[in-house]
Design a protein around this motif. Structure first.
Motif, short mmCIF file in Angstrom:
data_model
loop_
_atom_site.label_atom_id
_atom_site.label_comp_id
_atom_site.label_asym_id
_atom_site.label_seq_id
_atom_site.Cartn_x
_atom_site.Cartn_y
_atom_site.Cartn_z
N GLY A 14 13.12 75.25 26.85
CA GLY A 14 14.51 74.95 26.55
C GLY A 14 14.64 73.57 25.91
O GLY A 14 13.76 73.11 25.19
N ARG A 15 15.72 72.86 26.26
CA ARG A 15 15.97 71.57 25.61
C ARG A 15 16.41 70.53 26.63
O ARG A 15 16.79 70.85 27.75
CB ARG A 15 17.08 71.74 24.56
CG ARG A 15 18.43 72.18 25.18
CD ARG A 15 19.51 72.19 24.12
NE ARG A 15 20.79 72.68 24.62
CZ ARG A 15 21.72 71.89 25.19
NH1 ARG A 15 21.50 70.60 25.33
NH2 ARG A 15 22.87 72.40 25.60
N THR A 66 29.19 73.47 30.42
CA THR A 66 28.50 72.55 31.32
C THR A 66 27.05 73.00 31.50
O THR A 66 26.77 74.18 31.72
CB THR A 66 29.19 72.52 32.70
OG1 THR A 66 29.42 73.86 33.11
CG2 THR A 66 30.50 71.78 32.64
N VAL A 67 26.15 72.02 31.39
CA VAL A 67 24.73 72.34 31.38
C VAL A 67 23.96 71.45 32.35
O VAL A 67 24.47 70.45 32.83
CB VAL A 67 24.13 72.17 29.97
CG1 VAL A 67 24.74 73.17 29.00
CG2 VAL A 67 24.35 70.74 29.47
N ALA A 68 22.72 71.85 32.60
CA ALA A 68 21.85 71.06 33.45
C ALA A 68 20.41 71.31 33.06
O ALA A 68 20.09 72.33 32.45
CB ALA A 68 22.04 71.43 34.92
N VAL A 69 19.55 70.33 33.38
CA VAL A 69 18.11 70.52 33.24
C VAL A 69 17.55 70.47 34.65
O VAL A 69 17.92 69.59 35.43
CB VAL A 69 17.49 69.40 32.36
CG1 VAL A 69 15.97 69.46 32.42
CG2 VAL A 69 17.99 69.50 30.93
N VAL A 70 16.70 71.43 35.00
CA VAL A 70 16.09 71.38 36.33
C VAL A 70 14.58 71.19 36.17
O VAL A 70 14.04 71.37 35.09
CB VAL A 70 16.35 72.68 37.14
CG1 VAL A 70 17.83 72.88 37.36
CG2 VAL A 70 15.73 73.89 36.44
N VAL A 119 19.71 74.72 30.84
CA VAL A 119 19.31 74.80 29.43
C VAL A 119 17.90 74.30 29.21
O VAL A 119 17.34 74.46 28.13
CB VAL A 119 20.27 74.00 28.53
CG1 VAL A 119 21.66 74.65 28.52
CG2 VAL A 119 20.35 72.54 28.95
N GLY A 120 17.32 73.67 30.22
CA GLY A 120 15.97 73.15 30.00
C GLY A 120 15.21 73.01 31.30
O GLY A 120 15.80 72.90 32.37
N ILE A 121 13.87 73.07 31.19
CA ILE A 121 13.01 72.88 32.35
C ILE A 121 12.17 71.63 32.09
O ILE A 121 11.46 71.57 31.08
CB ILE A 121 12.05 74.07 32.55
CG1 ILE A 121 12.82 75.39 32.53
CG2 ILE A 121 11.26 73.91 33.84
CD1 ILE A 121 13.78 75.56 33.67
N TYR A 141 18.81 67.47 36.78
CA TYR A 141 19.38 66.44 35.91
C TYR A 141 20.71 66.94 35.38
O TYR A 141 20.83 68.09 34.97
CB TYR A 141 18.47 66.15 34.72
CG TYR A 141 17.11 65.61 35.09
CD1 TYR A 141 16.91 64.23 35.24
CD2 TYR A 141 16.04 66.47 35.24
CE1 TYR A 141 15.65 63.75 35.56
CE2 TYR A 141 14.78 65.98 35.56
CZ TYR A 141 14.59 64.62 35.71
OH TYR A 141 13.36 64.13 36.02
N LEU A 142 21.73 66.08 35.42
CA LEU A 142 23.04 66.45 34.88
C LEU A 142 23.37 65.50 33.75
O LEU A 142 23.02 64.32 33.81
CB LEU A 142 24.09 66.35 35.99
CG LEU A 142 23.86 67.25 37.21
CD1 LEU A 142 24.77 66.87 38.35
CD2 LEU A 142 24.05 68.72 36.82
#
Lengths: 110, 894
Positions: free
Chosen positions: B635-636, B648-652, B684-686, B704-705
């Motif tokens: 992802g990104r 609204t998005v997040a990266v985990v 949206v991302g790892i 991460y937010l």
């Protein structure tokens, strides 16, 4: 001198403990009683009685308590404690051992 | 019981001298009077009677004197004699005394040192009068981060006003505030504490100068602008001037009047965090960013209470439970799952930070092992001496000494050794404390780690000394005094009788070997684990980076202003000279600023009563992953186009993705933020899993937010420098901040390298040093013990060896024989130690928070080899001595 004092001390302890076994007594009472029972062989004056009483109290064998006599005089009356009772039993046995041993020795000599 | 009686008698004699004398006076006088009365009854006059009485018994003064002597003789004198005798015995055997004292010093030093560390971290009670009746009330949660298990202000008010078991409940909350002594000066960041109006009164803290708060000063919002200074702050900012009372100062731009200064002894209600000043909760809406006094869902208070006399914790718990169930009914939305626990301050502290507690327990157990090895050592020494002293004891028993008095005599000797060991041990403890306090705290937080050798540690050392006296001394004393008189007097050496085989000592030495193996293996595993962690690295870059924290809410920025400020900051910082790139984060990794947040994966079945899954989070701007060098696996990362009006998005991190979406593509999956009804957020991302709190942690779930969608006032600016010296960015970035707002305070400014070295490298290094020092101490003691045993048995077997050699045994075979004896013990110890060590390592590596390395074969093999080699070394010297025995002389010795 010390040897003799030690011997005396041991005997005195036994005398006092045995005397208190019957009933609690104050100082003069203890002296009187010992003198009476031994028919005057042992006359225990305060000079040896008090140190012995305090030593025994410290060992936890006897316990002093301030009480009032009929004539309102306050005296310290000593009584045997539980540990004192066991101690007395031990002392009695010891004394009997010494007594029989001494007798045997004397019998042999004669 | 008789002992207690003895002590009270002794106490009375020493401290109540006059009283005892008076009683004796009365007793003797009564005796006299009875005699006098008796003589008078016989018809004497009073004078005559008194004279006769006095003749009959020597005067009252002499009697009293004799009584006193009898008393003195019975106890004090005997004890003094014992001490004298014991000191003489020790002086006569300086080698024995030195080894024994040295061994104990190591053991006691280790335990006292660790105790003082535990005291500073956990055990020390609150610095308030009658601290034992002050207890903590906190909600039951599954959160592990300190500070989050808090209570909301409205809930606190209800608890305070409706409980029936407390004298009073106090609330407190930390807050960063910009402090300025006057309007003109730039504000400095200081840690302040909002407190309830009854705070000082309930805790029993009386300000040394000025006064504490009155209850009415906490009633109406923002009416009384009063502040109480902490002693340290008063000294550093106001030079300890009494005139500070009544002066004004500025907090976040609001004028306050100083009304008091806390006593020096009162350092706040936390072991580490020491507030600079205290202000009433009623001021928080004016000073802070939001009015949280009416927000039942904002939980930010630490609550402590002072129990009513004769009220137990269980009773208080019942009381609080009744109020909480009422709260649950009345406010199901916010308090539906609320449960409170009432516990002692120690319990609260222990639960507050489980890793800290686990760490203390681990060190404590290891230190106790060292003490055990030391005691074993001394016990071994005493046992071998006991055979040497068998004759002395036999003689004393024979001439009529009681066994009890001999045991007392021996124990007093041992006590002298223990006192000597304890005194030297305190020196070692001091060194341990110095080592531990060298762990740096990389923050501007007013954290104080105050391990010190105070009265409590001294008391502990004294107790440990006395305890160890009995631990190592009682058995040898019993053995020494229990013997067959006749054989002991006849034989030159009591051991020559068959029963005297030193089985006890063999067992002790093998046990020592086992324990020191455990210590060494544990330290090896820890050191190896730390080293592996450091080699693997944190998962993000630490070079070329400089960080600093800012909080525009201190200048009462609105949300829009804050957004504007950070946008300007990022833009300007990225254009500044020497700056390659810049990003924002709510906290730089492995600093103490980590936060937690609740989340519920879409369709996830929560347990009953569970509100959400609590995970660690970081709010970051675009560019964060690039600047920190954290790879995005799938992802990104965040981009500038992630805005409030976009989805609204997040990266985990990988760990979280695997945890909740195993064998699925996590991209596009969604979760609720905060709780089940919270906003849905799309992944949206790892990001690759890195270290977040400390270098030794186990992989954590992490989210991460984006900053743009989760704006918050306090952020950390991270900048990458062109030149390798990241600190050169400090003036540049300060300049940038000043250009935007000259009043903006900057704090926690330092290079990432600095943070990493202090937090990730130094802390584990110090811990590893402590643990391996304990291991080496254990080994040293065990070697001394083994050597002692080998030397002792050779000296006992001189005759036997002489005969063997006379019959043709060559020196080599004698060496082999002695070595074999030591080796058997060593191997037995190693075998037991391996087993124990395996379980010990399993225990420390199965921790839920820290990765203390792995149980691998290498440390076990290495330590076993080391131990076997030292065993051979320790028995070689005595073996050589044995091989040089001259048969003729050995046989003649008898």
């Amino acid at each position: 001198m010390t040897k003799q004092a030690e011997l005396l001390q041991g005997t005195l302890d036994l005398l006092i403990l045995r005397t208190l076994e019957l009933r609690p007594l104050h100082g003069v009472g203890i002296s009187d009683r010992i003198e009476q029972v031994t028919r005057g062989v042992f006359a225990v004056g305060p000079g040896s009685l008090f140190p012995a009483l305090h030593r025994l109290a410290e060992e936890g064998w006897i316990e002093g308590q301030w009480t009032e006599l009929e004539n309102k005089r306050r005296v310290k009356v000593y009584a045997l404690t539980k540990t004192g009772r066991t101690r007395l039993a031990v002392e009695k046995r010891n004394w009997e051992k010494v007594f029989t041993a001494m007798n045997r020795v004397l019998a042999e000599e004669s | 019981m008789p002992w207690i009686k003895r002590l009270t008698v002794l106490y009375r004699r020493v401290f109540r001298r006059a009283e005892v004398d008076k009683e004796l006076d009365a007793e003797v006088a009564a005796y006299f009077e009875i005699l006098v009365e008796r003589y008078m009854a016989q018809g004497m006059s009073r004078e005559e009677a008194q004279r006769t009485a006095r003749i009959k018994c020597d005067g009252p003064e002499q009697i009293k004197q004799q009584v006193r002597q009898a008393q003195m003789g019975a106890t004090i004198e005997a004890t003094l004699k014992d001490v004298h005798y014991a000191a003489r015995m020790l002086r006569k055997n300086p080698g024995f005394a030195a080894v024994a004292i040295f061994s104990l010093a190591i053991g006691l030093g280790a335990t006292s040192g660790i105790y003082s560390i535990a005291d500073a971290l956990l055990l020390r009670p609150l610095p308030v009068p009658k601290a034992s009746s002050v207890i903590a009330i906190s909600p039951v949660t599954d959160q592990v981060l300190p500070g989050l298990n808090a209570i909301s202000y409205p809930d606190y008010v209800i608890l305070r006003d409706h409980n029936r078991t407390f004298q009073g409940l106090v609330g407190a909350a930390y807050s960063f505030l910009g402090f300025a002594p006057d309007r003109e000066r730039l504000p400095k960041m200081k840690y302040g504490m909002f407190v309830s109006g009854n705070f000082f009164q309930v805790l029993g803290v009386e300000p040394t100068i000025g006064r504490g708060f009155r209850s009415e000063e906490d009633l109406s919002v923002g009416r009384d602008n009063v502040v109480v200074l902490s002693h340290d702050f008063w000294v550093s900012e106001y030079d300890g001037q009494r005139s500070a009372i009544g002066e004004t100062m500025w907090l976040n731009g609001i004028e306050f009047t100083i009304i008091g200064v806390t006593p020096e002894s009162f350092t706040g209600i936390d072991q580490f965090l020491r507030p600079a000043f205290y202000l009433p909760f009623a001021l928080s809406p004016r000073v802070g960013t939001a009015d949280n006094l009416n927000q039942r869902q904002v939980r930010w208070l630490t609550v402590k209470g002072r129990l009513n006399p004769h009220v137990g914790i269980a009773q208080a718990q019942g009381d609080i439970d009744a109020i909480t169930s009422e709260l649950q009914r009345t406010y199901p939305k916010t308090d539906g799952n609320l449960r409170m626990k009432v516990e002692s301050e120690l319990q609260f502290q222990a639960e507050f930070a489980p890793p800290r507690t686990a760490f203390i327990i681990m060190l404590g157990v290891l230190a106790f092992c060292v003490l055990l090895v030391a005691c074993t050592n001394v016990a071994g020494l005493l046992l071998s001496r006991s055979t040497a002293r068998a004759r002395e004891m036999a003689v004393r028993l024979a001439i009529g000494a009681g066994r009890v008095s001999l045991i007392r005599q021996l124990l007093i000797e041992n006590l002298l050794i223990a006192i000597g060991g304890g005194a030297v041990g305190l020196g070692i403890a001091y060194a341990a404390v110095r080592l531990f306090t060298s762990i740096p705290l990389p923050s501007d937080l007013p954290l104080k780690f105050s391990a010190q050798l105070d009265g409590r540690v001294m008391l502990f050392a004294a107790c440990a000394s006395i305890l160890s006296t009995f631990l190592f001394g009682l058995a040898p004393a019993l053995i020494t005094t229990r013997q067959d008189l006749v054989s002991a007097l006849k034989a030159t050496d009591a051991v020559s009788s068959k029963t005297g085989k030193p089985w006890g000592r063999n067992l002790l030495v093998a046990g020592q070997m086992a324990l020191s193996l455990v210590l060494l293996v544990v330290s090896a595993v820890l050191v190896q684990g730390f080293r592996a962690d450091l080699i693997r690295g944190p998962g993000f870059r630490t070079d070329h980076l400089f960080v600093m924290s800012l909080n525009p809410s201190l200048l009462r920025y609105t949300d829009a202003q804050t957004k504007q400020f950070y946008k300007h900051l990022l833009d300007k910082a990225r254009l500044a000279p020497d700056v390659k790139s810049a990003a924002l984060a709510s906290a730089a990794p492995i600093t103490i600023g980590a936060t937690q947040i609740g989340m519920v994966p879409e369709g996830y079945q929560l347990e009953r009563g569970q509100e959400a899954i609590t995970i660690f989070d970081n709010v970051v701007s675009d560019g964060y992953f690039d600047i920190m060098g954290i790879p995005i696996i799938q992802g990104r990362g965040f981009v500038e186009s992630d805005q409030l009006n976009t989805p609204t998005v997040a990266v985990v991190n990988e760990q979280l993705a695997h945890h909740y979406w195993p064998n699925q593509n996590p991209i596009g999956k969604r979760f609720h933020l905060r709780n089940e009804t919270g906003e849905l957020i799309e992944i949206v991302g790892i990001a690759k899993t890195t270290k977040y709190l400390s270098i030794s942690e186990l992989p954590l779930d992490f989210v991460y937010l984006p900053f743009a969608q989760n704006q918050q006032p306090q952020m950390t600016l991270i900048a990458e420098s062109e030149s390798p010296a990241a600190t050169s960015l400090a003036p540049v970035l300060r300049q940038v901040v000043q250009e935007i707002d000259r009043d903006m305070a900057v704090f926690d400014a330092r290079s990432m390298q600095d943070i990493y070295i202090n937090r990730a490298v130094k802390t584990p290094t110090v811990i590893a040093e402590i643990v391996s020092t304990l291991g080496v101490m254990g080994l040293t003691l065990a070697v001394v013990g083994l050597y002692g045993l080998a030397a002792y048995s050779v000296s006992r077997r001189t005759r036997e060896i002489g005969i063997r050699m006379a019959l043709g045994a060559n020196p080599l075979s004698v060496i082999k024989m002695v070595l074999k004896q030591g080796l058997v013990l060593g191997l037995a110890g190693v075998a037991v130690g391996l087993l124990l060590g395996f379980f010990a390592c399993r225990a420390i590596t199965s921790g839920t928070f820290f990765n203390f390395g792995h149980v691998s074969v290498l440390p076990f093999a290495a330590v076993s080899l080391l131990l076997i080699l030292t065993t051979i070394g320790a028995s070689y010297l005595p073996a050589r001595r044995a091989s040089r025995i001259d048969p003729l002389r050995a046989l003649r010795e008898e």
